[in-house]
Each structure stands twice: as C-alpha cells, then as structure tokens.
Design an enzyme around this catalytic site. Structure first.
Site, PDB file in Angstrom:
ATOM      1  N   SER A  13       0.803  -1.224   0.000  1.00  0.00           N
ATOM      2  CA  SER A  13       0.000   0.000   0.000  1.00  0.00           C
ATOM      3  C   SER A  13       0.832   1.268   0.000  1.00  0.00           C
ATOM      4  O   SER A  13       0.360   2.324  -0.448  1.00  0.00           O
ATOM      5  CB  SER A  13      -0.941   0.009   1.208  1.00  0.00           C
ATOM      6  N   ASP A 177      -0.296   6.077  11.279  1.00  0.00           N
ATOM      7  CA  ASP A 177      -0.554   4.790  11.920  1.00  0.00           C
ATOM      8  C   ASP A 177       0.724   3.985  12.133  1.00  0.00           C
ATOM      9  O   ASP A 177       0.684   2.809  12.482  1.00  0.00           O
ATOM     10  CB  ASP A 177      -1.556   3.961  11.103  1.00  0.00           C
ATOM     11  N   HIS A 180       1.735   3.785   7.182  1.00  0.00           N
ATOM     12  CA  HIS A 180       1.380   4.480   5.941  1.00  0.00           C
ATOM     13  C   HIS A 180       1.826   5.936   6.018  1.00  0.00           C
ATOM     14  O   HIS A 180       1.411   6.668   6.928  1.00  0.00           O
ATOM     15  CB  HIS A 180      -0.125   4.396   5.709  1.00  0.00           C
TER      16      HIS A 180
END
Length: 200
Positions: A13, A177, A180
């Site tokens: 991601s 977090d 990310h």
C-alpha cells in the site's frame, strides 16, 4: 530520439498509495507520484503496487504485473506487511521464508534484465504495541539490504533516516498509523529514492 526509461514500482500500500487500478497511468498520491513529477520526461513511471501485499502475494502476481510491464528499472518495496500480519492476524512470515520469496523474485527474468532498486521497509511506532514490531521487521530489513548488495542493486535506506526524523517531528507526522506515510513521509521516501537514483 531515445525513449525514456521505463520505471516500474512494485510493492504494497505504500507504493499503491490509492492508485486507480482500472487506469494503468494512475500513480496514486504517494512517493511514486512524487518521483514521477521529479523525473518528468526522463522516465515513464508505472505503479503496480497493491495494498496489503506480502512478499508471497507479490510473487503470485509477478508475471502479470511485473514481467508484463517490461521494466528498464525495477523498484521493489516490500516487507512491512510480512511483519504486520504476525501481530494483527497471528500469521507470521519468518525472515527465512521472506528471504526465499524475495530471492525468487530477484531471479526472475524481469529482475535480471532491469536495473534494480530495493527499498528498506520501516515502521515508526505510534502505539506501544508497535514497539514489538521492530525486532521482527529488523530481520526483514537485513534481508533487503543483503540482497541489494548481492544483486548489485541500489539500496534505499528508510529505517534510520525516518526514525531520526521522527524524533524531531514525531512519528505520527510521518506515518499517522506507524506504517502508511503522510504527505511529508511520502516526500521523504521519494527524496531517499531519488538520492539512490542519482548516486547510481
């Protein structure tokens, strides 16, 4: 007229960064987009990152997403989910299994033909429980650094510079977090990649 180098970025991601997977030209809003902006006409940038990927997931789609993209320069950025799944799903990946998978990827036709750039995974703990991730990820970081050296690849170090930056600005400012990246975190990743690109 020489065509621009074809730069393919593959990973999880952090690479995906919200790209529109229905459009091949979509680069997402993360470090890949910033690199493409910085390089301009010097490169044709392709983003095949997929959120949630571990090394084994990347391997399953390698032929379709990486071999088919025919990279001149291949950036591989993987590892944090191989750590994360141990802690959120009790589904660990040992450093040995991680290394075996990445070795197979680097032995592929696409990797052998391309100039390789390997990116070191990082975590910036923003919760107490994430401190326990560091030891698990350290072994995977060592794998990436060692394989970069073995394969003559450019290595993009992230753990130390981001950890040091976090002491000044706070971890959440770089990765809310812990994983990310924020816009600032993405900029720092892009800058580290560009430093490795220019050194080579």
């Amino acid at each position: 007229m020489t065509r621009p180098a074809r730069l393919v970025f593959v990973g999880d991601s952090i690479t995906d960064a919200g790209r529109d997977r229905s459009h091949a030209a979509s680069l997402g809003h993360g470090y890949v987009h910033l690199i493409a902006e910085a390089l301009g006409d010097e490169a044709h940038v392709v983003n095949v990152g997929v959120g949630g990927d571990r090394a084994v997931d990347l391997e399953r789609r390698w032929n379709e997403d990486v071999e088919a993209a025919e990279p001149d320069v291949l950036t591989v950025y993987i590892g944090v989910n191989d750590t994360w799944r141990r802690f959120d799903r009790d589904d660990p990946t040992s450093a040995e299994d991680f290394e075996a998978t990445v070795r197979r990827l680097l032995a592929s036709d696409a990797a052998r033909r391309a100039r390789l750039i390997l990116v070191e995974p990082f975590v910036l703990p923003v919760r107490d429980d994430q401190e326990g991730w560091l030891d698990d990820l350290a072994a995977k970081r060592e794998v990436i650094a060692r394989l970069a050296e073995e394969h003559g690849a450019s290595f993009v170090p992230l753990h130390r510079p981001l950890t040091e930056a976090a002491r000044t600005v706070g971890a959440a400012a770089l990765a809310p977090d812990g994983v990310h990246p924020s816009a600032e975190g993405a900029r720092r990743i892009a800058d580290a990649w560009l430093d490795a690109w220019r050194r080579a």
